[in-house]
Design an enzyme around this catalytic site. Structure first.
Site, mmCIF file in Angstrom:
data_model
loop_
_atom_site.group_PDB
_atom_site.id
_atom_site.type_symbol
_atom_site.label_atom_id
_atom_site.label_comp_id
_atom_site.label_asym_id
_atom_site.label_seq_id
_atom_site.Cartn_x
_atom_site.Cartn_y
_atom_site.Cartn_z
ATOM 1 N N CYS A 1 -14.335 -0.994 -2.327
ATOM 2 C CA CYS A 1 -14.603 -0.915 -0.897
ATOM 3 C C CYS A 1 -13.286 -0.829 -0.143
ATOM 4 C CB CYS A 1 -15.384 -2.143 -0.424
ATOM 5 S SG CYS A 1 -16.968 -2.387 -1.254
ATOM 6 N N GLY B 1 -15.421 4.085 0.087
ATOM 7 C CA GLY B 1 -16.828 3.705 0.106
ATOM 8 C C GLY B 1 -17.620 4.523 1.100
ATOM 9 N N ASN C 1 -13.525 -6.710 -0.769
ATOM 10 C CA ASN C 1 -13.399 -5.612 -1.723
ATOM 11 C C ASN C 1 -13.194 -6.211 -3.106
ATOM 12 O OD1 ASN C 1 -12.769 -3.240 -3.157
ATOM 13 N ND2 ASN C 1 -10.606 -3.399 -2.609
ATOM 14 N N GLY C 2 -14.077 -5.908 -4.042
ATOM 15 C CA GLY C 2 -13.937 -6.431 -5.391
ATOM 16 C C GLY C 2 -15.267 -6.873 -5.962
ATOM 17 N N TYR D 1 -7.441 7.213 -9.571
ATOM 18 C CA TYR D 1 -8.516 7.879 -8.829
ATOM 19 C C TYR D 1 -8.731 7.396 -7.398
ATOM 20 C CZ TYR D 1 -13.274 9.258 -7.514
ATOM 21 O OH TYR D 1 -14.352 9.737 -6.840
#
Length: 513
Positions: A2, A28, A101-102, A257
């Site tokens: 995210c 996201g 985020n995670g 990526y």
């Protein structure tokens, strides 16, 4: 994966948060949300969809305040829905909104503790809501009507003691300030910066430095593993290390990526790391096939473009943009749901025949996960007239699922799991396949930093940094994913029966690799 952002400014920050989320949209595409605070009152807007679709003028007009946080969501366990959009909010204590985020690997245990011991209710199956309630409980234990920075840091310390996994967090505490912190292993990225205005200093935290750059904030650095930063509403910043036994092991898949190439993470230029990935791939090609017959190198846009350019230069062949991307289709690797995967690749990429016809083509991609996309692209290359199609992956073979915030498929769905190099090559239909060596990938990132000596490479080597991920956990994760897919298919079938025209999809998750 995210994207998160938090700003403490001197004027309304709503449009700045919107711009920052737009910049972080690549992290996201499932949902987006913003929470701001003015006069102790919070305003919120969040929903499923892209940033441009979630926020309208009427929303921005009520998102007032010089302090706020934002989030773009990518579902880490395949789940999706409006109730899971972030930031999450709890009233007690003080009023706290949090974006994360995670992924927490002990979320189920924590959820049970919150209910039985902390007497807190968690309304969704999101580990982010669990994390919010753990932080809120730890802050409430400080017992202060007006918390100071030491109370905030004590709460973060309590979070680190209870929580396991990869997490970067930004939280807004009504009337008091914004706190940002990162897991003790530094798996997920988090940076912060400052901007000086005529009204005073403004601060910003975000997942990637590019968001700070575009908004005119000067990058100060990365939030260290286990560190917390607390910025009060009046613009005073406090920092403290809140965890023991910390080490910096960032997720290397960010460099492969996820991150934008114009970002800097833990002192590493993502652009430079990808250049080195291409150079090291080229060295491997020249070792293994010094008399190669490659006529042209073509990247699979967008994240492999930089590596592809470096590779082509090193082996002395032409680099061409032979696959044209439809800019109005998002990063399908991080879209929720798997439906219409084959159709999505054809919609997203279209070959230029003259770059393929009669040539020995080396296609370069950032990685190979399921293999479904590269199968189709290789077939597209053959249909465009390529004599031979070779395939190069800038990352090693992905053989294990990710548990720290990337929705990798289950082990059985990974094309490289249980297959030899030659078997993968045959499965995707290439004439020749080359993977990046793991040591070379690590070196490509480590060469750009004086402070990072190791990375989270679990998807390649199965070594999970937190040390508490075993086969039982992976089996439970796979079962959860499967249950989610079954539920989604049932929902889709129900909708098809209700719809006079039908939905015509297969209910599978949509991923690009």
């Amino acid at each position: 994966m995210c994207g998160i952002v938090g700003i403490v400014g001197k004027r309304d920050v709503n449009t700045q948060l919107y711009d920052a989320l737009t910049i972080l949209q690549h992290r996201g595409q499932d949902a987006a949300g913003i929470v701001t605070c003015q006069g102790g009152k919070m305003a919120q807007q969040k929903a499923n969809g892209l940033v441009r679709d979630v926020f309208r003028t009427r929303h921005m007009q009520r998102l007032l305040g010089n302090v706020g946080i934002g989030h773009v969501r990518y579902p880490t366990a395949g789940s999706s829905g409006p109730a899971l959009a972030q930031p999450f909010y709890v009233n007690s204590p003080y009023g706290i909104a949090l974006a994360h985020n995670g992924n927490l690997v002990n979320a189920d245990t924590l959820s049970e503790e919150l209910f039985k011991t902390d007497l807190r209710h968690v309304n969704t199956d999101s580990d982010s809501e669990v994390l919010l309630n753990v932080f809120a409980h730890e802050l409430q234990l400080q017992g202060k009507l007006v918390p100071n920075e030491e109370d905030i840091f004590a709460a973060v310390e309590g979070v680190h003691k209870r929580v396991s996994g990869g997490y970067a967090v930004v939280a807004l505490i009504a009337r008091y300030g914004i706190v940002a912190f990162r897991d003790p292993n530094g798996i997920r990225p988090l940076v912060y910066g400052k901007r000086t205005t005529e009204d005073g200093d403004e601060y910003m935290v975000a997942s990637e430095s590019v968001a700070l750059n575009v908004l005119g904030f000067e990058l100060i650095g990365d939030v260290a593993p286990g560190e917390a930063i607390y910025i009060t509403f009046d613009g005073k910043m406090h920092r403290k290390q809140c965890a023991q036994n910390t080490r910096l092991t960032p997720c290397i898949f960010e460099h492969v990526y996820f991150a934008r190439p114009d970002s800097i993470m833990d002192g590493v230029s993502v652009y430079k790391a990808r250049l080195r990935q291409g150079e090291k791939l080229a060295e491997q090609i020249l070792r293994e096939r010094p008399n190669h017959d490659i006529d042209v190198v073509i990247p699979i846009p967008d994240s492999s473009r930089v590596a592809g350019q470096a590779l082509a230069y090193q082996i002395g062949v032409k680099f061409r943009e032979g696959l044209i991307k439809n800019r109005y289709i998002g990063r399908t690797f991080i879209m929720p749901g798997q439906q219409m995967r084959k159709k999505s690749v054809r919609q997203k990429l279209n070959p230029i025949d003259l770059e393929f016809r009669g040539k020995n083509v080396l296609l370069v991609d950032d990685s190979i996960v399921r293999g479904t996309t590269c199968q189709q692209i290789i077939q597209m290359a053959r249909e465009a007239g390529a004599a031979k199609v070779y395939f190069a992956s800038a990352a090693p073979a992905v053989t294990y699922p990710n548990v720290y915030g990337i929705d990798m498929p289950s082990t059985k769905e990974l094309i490289a799991h249980g297959r030899s190099h030659d078997e993968v090559c045959e499965e995707i239909g290439a004439d020749w396949l080359i993977y990046q060596e793991l040591d070379d990938l690590v070196a490509a990132s480590a060469e750009g930093s004086s402070g990072v000596n190791e990375f989270d490479c679990a998807v390649f080597d199965g070594k999970y940094i937190t040390g508490d991920v075993d086969q039982a956990y992976l089996d439970a994760l796979e079962a959860s994913r499967h249950a989610g897919k079954v539920k989604k298919k049932k929902e889709l079938r129900a909708k098809e029966e209700e719809s006079p025209i039908g939905l015509h999809n297969d209910g599978e998750d949509l991923h690009i690799h």
